[in-house]
Design an enzyme around this catalytic site. Structure first.
Site, PDB file in Angstrom:
ATOM      1  N   LYS A 112       0.652  -1.093  -0.077  1.00  0.00           N
ATOM      2  CA  LYS A 112      -0.110   0.130  -0.007  1.00  0.00           C
ATOM      3  C   LYS A 112       0.741   1.310  -0.049  1.00  0.00           C
ATOM      4  CE  LYS A 112      -3.904  -2.258   0.360  1.00  0.00           C
ATOM      5  NZ  LYS A 112      -3.616  -3.682   0.678  1.00  0.00           N
TER       6      LYS A 112
HETATM    7  C1  LIG Z   1      -4.085  -4.808   0.343  1.00  0.00           C
HETATM    8  C2  LIG Z   1      -3.468  -6.050   0.298  1.00  0.00           C
HETATM    9  C3  LIG Z   1      -3.662  -7.094  -0.881  1.00  0.00           C
HETATM   10  C4  LIG Z   1      -4.947  -7.208  -1.766  1.00  0.00           C
HETATM   11  O1  LIG Z   1      -4.602  -6.017  -2.773  1.00  0.00           O
HETATM   12  P1  LIG Z   1      -5.895  -5.514  -3.368  1.00  0.00           P
HETATM   13  O2  LIG Z   1      -5.441  -4.361  -4.403  1.00  0.00           O
HETATM   14  O3  LIG Z   1      -6.886  -5.031  -2.481  1.00  0.00           O
HETATM   15  O4  LIG Z   1      -6.345  -6.629  -4.284  1.00  0.00           O
HETATM   16  C5  LIG Z   1      -2.789  -8.115  -0.923  1.00  0.00           C
HETATM   17  N1  LIG Z   1      -1.719  -8.123   0.114  1.00  0.00           N
HETATM   18  C6  LIG Z   1      -1.417  -7.217   1.015  1.00  0.00           C
HETATM   19  C7  LIG Z   1      -0.175  -7.364   1.826  1.00  0.00           C
HETATM   20  C8  LIG Z   1      -2.234  -6.296   1.196  1.00  0.00           C
HETATM   21  O5  LIG Z   1      -2.044  -5.156   2.153  1.00  0.00           O
END
Ligand SMILES: *Cc1c(COP(=O)(O)O)cnc(C)c1O
Length: 495
Positions: A112
């Site tokens: 993120k």
């Molecule tokens: C948010 C997240 C995901 C999923 O990503 P999306 O964009 O919601 O599909 C996968 N792994 C981790 C560690 C995340 O923080």
């Protein structure tokens, strides 16, 4: 080429990139999508010699066309700096025949950070460009990682406030500690008695509540979103797929122009949608492999053409993927429906009312770019242990879901194209499961002991984000019911 954005739910609503970023969600509840997709026209050879920041400028200026190059460059330089613990920002790690794209080198050690370290800069730049003087209030639902990364990005940014809702008991111990120790006079963290879908749906309702909008306007404030429904998050996520491709060329793993496959551990469908857009604008990608955990609503969608959230929600060891309503899928539906907002709206209304929608056989053909599969809890643990045994590399639970699904794909299809697996979190963030997968006989241990043990096993330096929470005091302990969320917003913002 000037790119305008329109809502997935009506053809009336149009916005420039900066307007779309400021608003987050379109006023009709739809998601903003580019009216036309740009093309990446530079040679793929040059990618190999570029820095992350240079590639970011190339990709972002294709999409965010009402920002000047100088504005984008300033945002990029402020975002991708020493907050990341490697100068390249992201890197590939080869293990067991695949390239793991490590997207967790930012401040909160999950992918993120790749987008949320730049979103506050894009948003404040957009506000200044548009002469918006309202205070921007970020409302965010989190399955664990978005909340912390968004707060890290927005903490003490003048002219902004941020409220994060997370499912109490539905995130890892370290995720919760990371969020509840967040400093900053403009941040508020609230646990809810419910799951991520409850939080996300309630946030969307607050966004489109007319009375709330009036109260906000009266107080000189406006909402925006840091969730992946904001195109200001989606666009920065396209960058690293291009960067990774350049690195594969540089390392001699592929020739420029050769097709690769990409596996993405998926929850809200944001990260994989960015990979899809990368392909659509010209990155040579053969298949996009969508990996789910036991909440496998997307796998069933890819196989049946029917999206059905009517099933029980499971808490798994990959909590950031514990999602039954993948918001960004709406953008894919819109695209494969031939950019038909009426059809998309019908599907989303049906999802809201009955929890289900069905796409047409013709649209199913549009899903040919994707392969979907899932990993059970046992398979996820086995994958962590397997990769460690074979190569000494330690992956987190989310990456392990992707890695296991990637292997299923390769076994089923015999496809041997170069494979990039998005590695979305540091194993330190999900210490408990990771350590116990590798050392099943480990006894009772505190979180801090687990961290030290993981350090011993992996030899990977303990990230600063983990060191920080060892001593940080808990500053937030509010917990509310889902239907109290609007009231909590009103109370904290003093509306
Ligand atoms: C948010 C997240 C995901 C999923 O990503 P999306 O964009 O919601 O599909 C996968 N792994 C981790 C560690 C995340 O923080």
């Amino acid at each position: 080429m000037q790119i305008m954005y329109r809502s997935t739910r009506s053809s009336q609503i149009r916005a420039t990139a900066s307007e779309a970023i400021l608003q987050g969600l379109a006023p009709d509840g739809g998601l903003y999508v580019p009216e036309e997709l740009p093309r990446y026209t530079k040679s793929l050879e040059t990618l190999a010699g570029q820095t992350y920041q240079e590639t970011a400028l190339d990709i972002m200026s294709l999409f965010l066309t009402d920002f000047t190059q100088e504005e984008l460059k300033t945002c990029i330089d402020r975002a991708y700096d020493s907050k990341f613990d490697i100068p390249q920002i992201t890197c590939l790690h080869e293990a067991d025949g695949v390239s793991y794209l490590e997207l967790f080198h930012g401040a909160t050690i999950a992918f993120k950070d790749m987008a949320l370290s730049i979103l506050p800069h894009l948003m404040t730049t957009a506000a200044a460009k548009r002469g918006v003087s309202d205070e921007i209030v970020i409302l965010t639902a989190t399955s664990g990682d978005t909340g912390k990364a968004a707060m890290a990005g927005f903490a003490d940014v003048p002219g902004t406030k941020i409220i994060v809702f997370y499912p109490k008991g539905g995130v890892s111990a370290i995720q919760e500690k990371q969020m509840c120790t967040q400093r900053g006079s403009n941040v508020h963290v609230v646990g809810i008695r419910g799951n991520f879908d409850d939080a996300q749906s309630a946030v969307k309702r607050i966004f489109s509540d007319e009375q709330m909008k009036e109260r906000m306007a009266g107080a000189g404030k406006r909402f925006s979103s840091a969730n992946s429904i904001n195109i200001g998050r989606l666009v920065p996520q396209i960058v690293y797929y291009y960067y990774a491709y350049g690195q594969l060329v540089k390392e001699g793993k592929i020739r420029a122009g050769e097709q690769i496959n990409i596996t993405v551990p998926t929850g809200n469908f944001g990260n994989i949608l960015a990979a899809y857009y990368a392909k659509q604008i010209g990155l040579p990608v053969k298949k996009l492999i969508c990996a789910s955990n036991e909440n496998k609503v997307l796998v069933d969608f890819f196989t049946s053409g029917s999206y059905d959230r009517n099933r029980s929600f499971r808490l798994t060891s990959s909590p950031s993927m514990d999602i039954l309503i993948s918001s960004n899928l709406e953008r894919l539906i819109y695209r494969i429906a031939g950019e038909d907002p009426d059809f998309t709206k019908k599907c989303m209304d049906s999802l809201g009312a009955e929890g289900i929608y069905q796409i047409t056989p013709k649209m199913e053909e549009g899903l040919g770019d994707f392969y979907g599969n899932y990993a059970s809890e046992a398979e996820t643990s086995e994958e962590i242990s397997r990769i460690y045994e074979r190569s000494g590399y330690v992956i987190d639970t989310h990456t392990a879901v992707a890695s296991a699904v990637c292997r299923k794909f390769r076994e089923e299809t015999k496809d041997s194209a170069a494979m990039v697996v998005a590695s979305t979190a540091s194993p330190y963030k999900f210490c408990n499961t990771v350590v116990r997968s590798i050392r099943p006989d480990a006894g009772e241990m505190t979180d801090l002991e687990l961290i030290d043990m993981l350090h011993e096993i992996s030899g990977v330096e303990i990230p600063q984000a983990i060191e920080d929470i060892r001593t940080a005091p808990v500053l937030h302990d509010t917990v509310v019911d889902v239907d109290e969320m609007p009231q909590e917003v009103i109370r904290w913002l003093d509306l």
